[in-house]
Design an enzyme around this catalytic site. Structure first.
Site: not given
Length: 459
Positions: A42, A184, A441
């Site tokens: 990672c 990717e 929202h």
């Protein structure tokens, strides 16, 4: 002479350092053995550098679209690949050094460099040193697979490790493998300016996903000029004056293409070959994974396997959760189980795919009565406002229990919005509870209650 510890952690990837520090804070003496780079895949060649590259590629893509937002830029958009690579390298280096400093500064943790092998269930040899402990934790990670395809040894083939170190722009990048890692890199290098072709042996991309998700991903990639070749059932390689000749056997299209660079992205294999596992009676499965129980313990008491090497999840977040499970059970008196984990992950194309639980195909195969709802991102206000309306969201629900079985959000901020459904599944909430929430929202997540309100019986 044998050095004695309370625990030995082999591998300093995502789970290892956190577990070592937690054990040390509980008063244990812990040895951490790492033969290469602290931080594992990672930090060094996976998530951190690749997502840094994805961010640079997105910046170039948005700059090219600036006029769509009423912004005018003078001159062509140029990408400095050396600067791009240096930025990704800097992010990785900072994280790696941070992990090293963390381990070295923690009282009770001893960081050793070298290759570890079992001598017996409680004894590990690292070079000329012998270490002993009643608890051994394997966190050895994995590596890219380069299968023995015709001609592959006669040409230069790159893996993701090579790609994150690349500081030049390929003329034509051919990606072998149409799944998560390959896609990717395909999109990012297309956005950097390379010609890109994705070659997939199967009939569709990311075959783990539902067909509608696969088709949508293919559409968005082809929309950016990436050539996708599926049903490539006879892939081979040969040297060429301009790089590498990639031979294909597809239902349509040219029988061969010329690549300047070839990325092999067809899967990964755990680093379990050379640990001496057979010495202590641990046998791996046919893929090299170490079988573990629900507590992540192997067949040998006191020996645990965490992260990519156990076949129970090949993600940074599942590896870290492995640490959490082991630490909770050993130190906190809990009885946590890996089987309680709700599977979730993301594909970091742009827009990203956020996924949790079952696919629609898996839900249908379960034999349960299911409800399904879909909503295009073109009907999500946040997506419209940002000018990024590709993709859709989908939810699958058990009609009898009203529990969410799975969901997919392919669209802007889909990797973040999916967490609302992940949390609901972890909390075992009915879909009606989520439907009655009042989200903020304008967000992508605000459409989840609306999505759930559209659920209908599967036909």
């Amino acid at each position: 002479m044998t050095k004695r510890f309370d625990a030995i952690v082999i591998g300093a990837g995502q789970a290892g350092p956190s577990l070592a520090v937690r054990l040390a804070q509980a008063g244990r003496q812990v040895a951490v053995v790492e033969r290469h780079l602290v931080g594992g895949t990672c930090v060094n060649t996976g998530c951190m550098p690749t997502k840094t590259l994805v961010a640079s590629a997105r910046a170039a893509h948005v700059a090219r679209r600036a006029v769509d937002y009423g912004v005018r830029l003078s001159g062509p958009i140029e990408v400095d690949m050396r600067a791009v690579k240096a930025r990704a390298e800097g992010v990785s280096r900072k994280a790696r050094i941070g992990n090293e400093n963390w381990l070295e500064a923690t009282s009770g943790v001893t960081l050793l460099r070298g290759h570890a092998r079992f001598e017996d269930a409680q004894t590990i040899r690292v070079g000329d040193e012998r270490l002993s402990a009643p608890l051994v934790f394997l966190n050895v990670g994995g590596r890219a697979v380069v299968p023995d395809m015709p001609g592959v040894r006669d040409v230069v083939v790159m893996t993701h490790t090579d790609m994150v170190a690349l500081d030049e722009l390929p003329r034509h990048l051919v990606v072998i493998g149409g799944s998560y890692i390959g896609l990717e890199f395909a999109q990012m290098y297309r956005r950097f300016g390379a010609e890109v072709t994705v070659v997939e042996r199967g009939p569709r991309l990311v075959s783990r996903e539902d067909e509608d998700v696969s088709d949508a991903i293919r559409g968005l990639l082809e929309g950016e000029g990436i050539v996708v070749r599926t049903d490539a059932d006879c892939i081979g390689f040969a040297p060429h004056v301009d790089g590498t000749k990639v031979r294909l056997s597809c239902a349509q299209g040219a029988p061969e293409i010329i690549a300047s660079h070839v990325l092999m992205a067809v899967g990964r294999r755990p680093n379990t070959d050379d640990l001496g596992l057979a010495t202590v009676g641990i046998e791996t499965d046919k893929h090299g994974y170490i079988p573990v129980g629900d507590d992540l313990q192997t067949i040998v008491p006191g020996v645990f396997a965490l992260g990519d090497c156990n076949g129970r999840g090949a993600f940074t977040h599942t590896s870290y959760n492995d640490y959490e499970i082991v630490a909770a059970n050993l130190l906190d008196g809990e009885r946590r189980r890996v089987s309680d984990r709700v599977p979730a992950y993301a594909l970091y194309t742009d827009p990203p795919l956020g996924r949790v639980g079952m696919t629609e195909r898996e839900a249908r195969a379960s034999g349960r009565r299911i409800l399904i709802a879909t909503r295009p991102m073109a009907r999500v206000g946040r997506a419209v406002e940002k000018g990024e309306t590709a993709g859709f969201m989908k939810a699958v629900v058990d009609a009898d229990t009203q529990r969410i079985m799975g969901a997919a959000i392919l669209g802007v901020e889909g990797d973040e919005a999916i967490h609302g459904l992940l949390l609901a599944m972890n909390a075992d909430l009915s879909y009606t509870t989520v439907q009655r929430a009042v989200p903020i929202h304008p967000t992508v997540s605000e459409l989840i209650p609306t999505l759930l309100g559209d659920l209908r019986p599967a036909t």
